[in-house]
Design an enzyme around this catalytic site. Structure first.
Site, PDB file in Angstrom:
ATOM      1  N   ARG A  41      -8.980  -0.762   3.789  1.00 49.83           N
ATOM      2  CA  ARG A  41      -8.103   0.297   3.265  1.00 49.83           C
ATOM      3  C   ARG A  41      -6.714  -0.259   2.948  1.00 49.83           C
ATOM      4  O   ARG A  41      -6.028   0.256   2.077  1.00 49.83           O
ATOM      5  CB  ARG A  41      -7.923   1.420   4.302  1.00 49.83           C
ATOM      6  CG  ARG A  41      -9.045   2.435   4.378  1.00 49.83           C
ATOM      7  CD  ARG A  41      -8.590   3.641   5.209  1.00 49.83           C
ATOM      8  NE  ARG A  41      -7.321   4.117   4.703  1.00 49.83           N
ATOM      9  CZ  ARG A  41      -6.334   4.640   5.448  1.00 49.83           C
ATOM     10  NH1 ARG A  41      -6.497   4.792   6.732  1.00 49.83           N
ATOM     11  NH2 ARG A  41      -5.207   5.034   4.901  1.00 49.83           N
ATOM     12  N   CYS A  53      -5.370   7.298   8.666  1.00 51.17           N
ATOM     13  CA  CYS A  53      -5.702   6.770   9.984  1.00 51.17           C
ATOM     14  C   CYS A  53      -5.640   7.870  11.026  1.00 51.17           C
ATOM     15  O   CYS A  53      -4.771   8.741  10.969  1.00 51.17           O
ATOM     16  CB  CYS A  53      -4.722   5.672  10.356  1.00 51.17           C
ATOM     17  SG  CYS A  53      -4.960   4.186   9.404  1.00 51.17           S
ATOM     18  N   ARG A  81      -4.802   8.923   3.289  1.00 51.04           N
ATOM     19  CA  ARG A  81      -3.601   9.733   3.484  1.00 51.04           C
ATOM     20  C   ARG A  81      -2.860   9.981   2.163  1.00 51.04           C
ATOM     21  O   ARG A  81      -2.242  11.010   1.946  1.00 51.04           O
ATOM     22  CB  ARG A  81      -2.671   8.974   4.433  1.00 51.04           C
ATOM     23  CG  ARG A  81      -1.472   9.742   4.886  1.00 51.04           C
ATOM     24  CD  ARG A  81      -1.860  10.714   5.918  1.00 51.04           C
ATOM     25  NE  ARG A  81      -0.799  11.556   6.394  1.00 51.04           N
ATOM     26  CZ  ARG A  81      -1.026  12.686   7.039  1.00 51.04           C
ATOM     27  NH1 ARG A  81      -2.262  13.086   7.266  1.00 51.04           N
ATOM     28  NH2 ARG A  81      -0.037  13.416   7.461  1.00 51.04           N
ATOM     29  N   LYS A 137       0.841  -1.219   0.000  1.00 51.00           N
ATOM     30  CA  LYS A 137       0.000   0.000   0.000  1.00 51.00           C
ATOM     31  C   LYS A 137       0.865   1.254   0.000  1.00 51.00           C
ATOM     32  O   LYS A 137       0.626   2.194  -0.764  1.00 51.00           O
ATOM     33  CB  LYS A 137      -0.906  -0.015   1.228  1.00 51.00           C
ATOM     34  CG  LYS A 137      -1.429   1.337   1.693  1.00 51.00           C
ATOM     35  CD  LYS A 137      -2.247   1.174   2.964  1.00 51.00           C
ATOM     36  CE  LYS A 137      -2.520   2.469   3.698  1.00 51.00           C
ATOM     37  NZ  LYS A 137      -1.374   3.020   4.429  1.00 51.00           N
ATOM     38  N   ASN A 138       1.868   1.279   0.887  1.00 51.98           N
ATOM     39  CA  ASN A 138       2.629   2.523   1.042  1.00 51.98           C
ATOM     40  C   ASN A 138       3.665   2.743  -0.050  1.00 51.98           C
ATOM     41  O   ASN A 138       4.395   3.734  -0.029  1.00 51.98           O
ATOM     42  CB  ASN A 138       3.284   2.560   2.432  1.00 51.98           C
ATOM     43  CG  ASN A 138       2.231   2.757   3.517  1.00 51.98           C
ATOM     44  OD1 ASN A 138       1.084   3.102   3.231  1.00 51.98           O
ATOM     45  ND2 ASN A 138       2.612   2.523   4.762  1.00 51.98           N
ATOM     46  N   ASP A 143       3.350   0.724  12.148  1.00 52.77           N
ATOM     47  CA  ASP A 143       2.131   0.105  11.593  1.00 52.77           C
ATOM     48  C   ASP A 143       1.951  -1.334  12.058  1.00 52.77           C
ATOM     49  O   ASP A 143       0.864  -1.905  11.907  1.00 52.77           O
ATOM     50  CB  ASP A 143       2.146   0.159  10.061  1.00 52.77           C
ATOM     51  CG  ASP A 143       2.004   1.587   9.539  1.00 52.77           C
ATOM     52  OD1 ASP A 143       1.721   2.489  10.340  1.00 52.77           O
ATOM     53  OD2 ASP A 143       2.189   1.788   8.322  1.00 52.77           O
ATOM     54  N   ILE A 190       6.321   7.074  17.189  1.00 50.61           N
ATOM     55  CA  ILE A 190       6.061   7.808  15.936  1.00 50.61           C
ATOM     56  C   ILE A 190       4.785   8.649  16.039  1.00 50.61           C
ATOM     57  O   ILE A 190       4.764   9.810  15.662  1.00 50.61           O
ATOM     58  CB  ILE A 190       5.959   6.827  14.738  1.00 50.61           C
ATOM     59  CG1 ILE A 190       7.217   5.948  14.649  1.00 50.61           C
ATOM     60  CG2 ILE A 190       5.721   7.595  13.435  1.00 50.61           C
ATOM     61  CD1 ILE A 190       8.509   6.686  14.392  1.00 50.61           C
ATOM     62  N   ARG A 224      -0.994  14.493  12.867  1.00 53.56           N
ATOM     63  CA  ARG A 224      -0.327  14.038  11.642  1.00 53.56           C
ATOM     64  C   ARG A 224      -0.048  15.279  10.803  1.00 53.56           C
ATOM     65  O   ARG A 224      -0.773  15.592   9.859  1.00 53.56           O
ATOM     66  CB  ARG A 224      -1.197  13.032  10.886  1.00 53.56           C
ATOM     67  CG  ARG A 224      -1.480  11.781  11.673  1.00 53.56           C
ATOM     68  CD  ARG A 224      -2.026  10.678  10.827  1.00 53.56           C
ATOM     69  NE  ARG A 224      -1.031  10.155   9.901  1.00 53.56           N
ATOM     70  CZ  ARG A 224      -1.244   9.129   9.087  1.00 53.56           C
ATOM     71  NH1 ARG A 224      -2.418   8.538   9.076  1.00 53.56           N
ATOM     72  NH2 ARG A 224      -0.292   8.702   8.279  1.00 53.56           N
TER      73      ARG A 224
HETATM   74  C1  LIG Z   1       0.608   6.462   3.008  1.00 54.59           C
HETATM   75  C2  LIG Z   1       1.768   6.172   3.879  1.00 54.59           C
HETATM   76  O1  LIG Z   1       2.885   5.978   3.416  1.00 54.59           O
HETATM   77  N1  LIG Z   1       1.520   6.117   5.184  1.00 54.59           N
HETATM   78  C3  LIG Z   1       2.595   5.771   6.107  1.00 54.59           C
HETATM   79  C4  LIG Z   1       3.408   7.010   6.371  1.00 54.59           C
HETATM   80  O2  LIG Z   1       2.534   8.016   6.867  1.00 54.59           O
HETATM   81  P1  LIG Z   1       3.071   9.518   6.908  1.00 54.59           P
HETATM   82  O3  LIG Z   1       3.973   9.758   5.764  1.00 54.59           O
HETATM   83  O4  LIG Z   1       1.888  10.372   7.086  1.00 54.59           O
HETATM   84  O5  LIG Z   1       3.943   9.491   8.226  1.00 54.59           O
HETATM   85  P2  LIG Z   1       5.174  10.463   8.560  1.00 54.59           P
HETATM   86  O6  LIG Z   1       6.406   9.651   8.472  1.00 54.59           O
HETATM   87  O7  LIG Z   1       5.062  11.682   7.722  1.00 54.59           O
HETATM   88  O8  LIG Z   1       4.829  10.881  10.036  1.00 54.59           O
HETATM   89  C5  LIG Z   1       5.512  10.399  11.155  1.00 54.59           C
HETATM   90  C6  LIG Z   1       5.491  11.431  12.255  1.00 54.59           C
HETATM   91  O9  LIG Z   1       6.085  12.642  11.817  1.00 54.59           O
HETATM   92  C7  LIG Z   1       5.244  13.743  12.057  1.00 54.59           C
HETATM   93  N2  LIG Z   1       5.330  14.703  10.931  1.00 54.59           N
HETATM   94  C8  LIG Z   1       5.287  14.221   9.656  1.00 54.59           C
HETATM   95  C9  LIG Z   1       5.306  15.102   8.582  1.00 54.59           C
HETATM   96  C10 LIG Z   1       5.349  16.480   8.847  1.00 54.59           C
HETATM   97  O10 LIG Z   1       5.359  17.317   7.938  1.00 54.59           O
HETATM   98  N3  LIG Z   1       5.409  16.916  10.138  1.00 54.59           N
HETATM   99  C11 LIG Z   1       5.405  16.064  11.199  1.00 54.59           C
HETATM  100  O11 LIG Z   1       5.441  16.474  12.355  1.00 54.59           O
HETATM  101  C12 LIG Z   1       3.811  13.153  12.131  1.00 54.59           C
HETATM  102  O12 LIG Z   1       2.959  13.985  12.883  1.00 54.59           O
HETATM  103  C13 LIG Z   1       4.073  11.811  12.747  1.00 54.59           C
HETATM  104  O13 LIG Z   1       4.083  11.924  14.141  1.00 54.59           O
HETATM  105  O14 LIG Z   1       4.425   6.710   7.325  1.00 54.59           O
HETATM  106  C14 LIG Z   1       3.919   6.317   8.610  1.00 54.59           C
HETATM  107  C15 LIG Z   1       5.094   6.139   9.545  1.00 54.59           C
HETATM  108  O15 LIG Z   1       5.909   5.115   9.102  1.00 54.59           O
HETATM  109  C16 LIG Z   1       3.075   5.043   8.455  1.00 54.59           C
HETATM  110  O16 LIG Z   1       2.458   4.793   9.691  1.00 54.59           O
HETATM  111  C17 LIG Z   1       2.014   5.222   7.392  1.00 54.59           C
HETATM  112  O17 LIG Z   1       1.441   3.958   7.093  1.00 54.59           O
HETATM  113  C1  LIG Z   2      -1.151   4.795   9.155  1.00 51.83           C
HETATM  114  C2  LIG Z   2      -1.408   4.063   8.081  1.00 51.83           C
HETATM  115  O1  LIG Z   2      -1.828   4.471   6.903  1.00 51.83           O
HETATM  116  P1  LIG Z   2      -2.142   5.957   6.361  1.00 51.83           P
HETATM  117  O2  LIG Z   2      -0.875   6.730   6.465  1.00 51.83           O
HETATM  118  O3  LIG Z   2      -2.504   5.696   4.940  1.00 51.83           O
HETATM  119  O4  LIG Z   2      -3.245   6.495   7.189  1.00 51.83           O
HETATM  120  C3  LIG Z   2      -1.206   2.609   8.069  1.00 51.83           C
HETATM  121  O5  LIG Z   2      -1.084   2.065   6.965  1.00 51.83           O
HETATM  122  O6  LIG Z   2      -1.167   1.999   9.149  1.00 51.83           O
END
Ligand SMILES: CC(=O)N[C@H]1[C@@H](OP(=O)(O)OP(=O)(O)OC[C@H]2O[C@@H](n3ccc(=O)[nH]c3=O)[C@H](O)[C@@H]2O)O[C@H](CO)[C@@H](O)[C@@H]1O
Ligand SMILES: C=C(OP(=O)(O)O)C(=O)O
Length: 421
Positions: free
Chosen positions: A398, A119, A95, A22-23, A306, A328, A124
């Site tokens: 999802r 999620c 997302r 998915k990711n 995850d 995280i 986030r």
């Molecule tokens: C679609 C996808 O790929 N989703 C994955 C992606 O989510 P996603 O890319 O949203 O996760 P991030 O790695 O960005 O976020 C991790 C942490 O960093 C913080 N943060 C992130 C960006 C930002 O601009 N500012 C900030 O503060 C977030 O609030 C969070 O606490 O990585 C996560 C962490 O491995 C996984 O759980 C999700 O499954």
């Molecule tokens: C947090 C997850 O996904 P998303 O970033 O797409 O919400 C997940 O796959 O567990």
């Protein structure tokens, strides 16, 4: 309303076919929109709700998309992309919608993001994405609900992520790929899915180096072209099936090219689960009682957040006290209350959880609060006595393709039901 109904007690045995990631596929659909000509072909696409939403979103901005479900293949023609709007009713449901921004910026000079879903795991933020676009020369207008990003061409710069954001890294690489000059992204994410996206972008003509080191350099090019790419296997789907074998005392062969469970395998091994790599097949079995474990989630190569929820279920079934530290996300323990309804003993204190096992689990009605707590409840239900009904099954769909059918083929008593309310 989708819900899963599970009668526990059956050991899972046989061959589990692991879906595409998915990711990885979601940023790849975003990347396909960067190509102004030709047709992109994505193979090993997981047939999950997030992919369906991504297709709807690609169509909403003007792309032509064919999903060949039985071949797990997507064909995307982005030559007619014409709308910069990521409409709320689709974008707020997953997302991955955030990953469409760079393509719209490059193709149309603006992206209007009416919302981003995903999620519910606490805060986030997207500040790293927007600060990065600004440093590349974009204007970002952050309204209450709608975010408007505009640029009449981006220019390379040095970018820094406070933490190695997964989608943040992918978005800034895509933004830099067609910017003028050189971009350096410091503290970039190391996840294998990010590397798979870099592979695809490189085939498309992007010039990216340093993937997997934390320092990524992107030399901007004038155009990217459509390519064919096979999506890597889903580590999270594989982890869940390994855990299903572990908690039911079963034995599974996991099939998915190049599967590497990394620290998840080592942690399960510490708990007493046996793994054996047999060429391209990963064999997993568990006979004896499970031992307790300590988990600290981290970015790759740390323990994936995850899989923290599914691991909480495994810990609840282990003999002794396990400790989980979630580093995280600040709101990823919604599972604890639901597991406790089934008889588990999980105590949450801020970012830490103590799981006192093994308490017998009993089937009841529970709710998935997010994708991974949903699949963790399916695991709990497989090991519980009696029948469990898991509501909000859409959240599970999802991220996991044909879950009930795949688990039934391995001996589980699980059905997916759709009701009016
Ligand atoms: C679609 C996808 O790929 N989703 C994955 C992606 O989510 P996603 O890319 O949203 O996760 P991030 O790695 O960005 O976020 C991790 C942490 O960093 C913080 N943060 C992130 C960006 C930002 O601009 N500012 C900030 O503060 C977030 O609030 C969070 O606490 O990585 C996560 C962490 O491995 C996984 O759980 C999700 O499954
Ligand atoms: C947090 C997850 O996904 P998303 O970033 O797409 O919400 C997940 O796959 O567990």
């Amino acid at each position: 309303m989708v819900r899963y109904r599970v009668r526990g007690g059956n050991a899972l045995r046989g061959t589990a076919f692991i879906q595409g990631a998915k990711n990885a596929v979601l940023p790849m659909i975003g990347a396909a929109l960067l190509a102004p000509k030709g047709r992109t072909v994505l193979r090993n696409v997981p047939i999950i709700e997030d992919v369906c939403r991504a297709i709807e979103l690609a169509e909403a901005v003007g792309a032509y998309v064919e999903l060949h479900e039985s071949e797990r293949t997507l064909v995307i023609d982005a030559s007619r992309v014409s709308s910069p709007v990521l409409p709320a009713e689709i974008a707020r449901r997953f997302r991955g919608s955030v990953l469409f921004t760079p393509a719209l910026l490059h193709r149309l000079g603006e992206a209007i993001v009416e919302g981003v879903g995903g999620c519910n795991l606490g805060s986030r933020n997207l500040d790293f994405h927007y600060l990065g676009y600004k440093r590349l020369g974009a204007i970002v207008d952050e309204g209450e609900t709608v975010i408007h990003v505009k640029a009449s061409g981006l220019t390379g710069a040095t970018l820094y992520l406070d933490t190695p954001s997964h989608t943040g890294t992918e978005n800034l690489i895509m933004a830099a790929a067609l910017a003028k000059g050189t971009t350096v992204i410091e503290n970039a994410a190391l996840e294998p899915e990010v590397l798979d996206v870099i592979d695809m972008l490189t085939k498309m003509g992007a010039r990216i180096s340093g993937g997997g080191t934390g320092f990524i350099t992107v030399e901007g090019v004038d155009e990217l072209h459509a390519v064919e790419h096979t999506v890597m296997p889903d580590r999270l789907d594989a982890g869940v099936f390994a855990m299903a074998a572990a908690i039911t005392g079963g034995e599974l062969s996991l099939v998915g090219t190049g599967l590497d469970l990394g620290v998840v395998r080592y942690k399960l091994e510490q708990m007493g689960v046996e793994f054996q790599s047999q060429g391209a097949v990963l064999h997993v079995r568990c006979e004896g009682p499970l031992r307790p474990i300590n988990i600290i989630t981290d970015t790759y190569p740390g323990f994936a957040t995850d899989l923290q929820s599914p691991m909480m279920t495994v810990a609840a079934l282990a003999d002794g006290t396990s400790y989980i530290h979630e580093r995280i996300f600040d709101g990823r323990f919604a599972l604890a209350g639901e597991l406790n309804k089934m008889g588990a003993n999980v105590e949450v204190d801020g970012s830490r959880a103590i799981v006192r096992g093994c308490t017998p689990l009993t089937g009841t009605e529970v709710t998935a609060h997010d994708l991974r707590s949903g699949i963790a409840l399916v695991l709990a239900a497989l090991a519980a006595e009696g029948e469990t009904v898991i509501d909000s099954g859409y959240l599970i769909d999802r991220g996991h393709a044909h879950l009930a059918a795949r688990m039934r083929a391995l001996g589980a008593d699980i059905t997916r039901e759709i009701s009016e309310h």
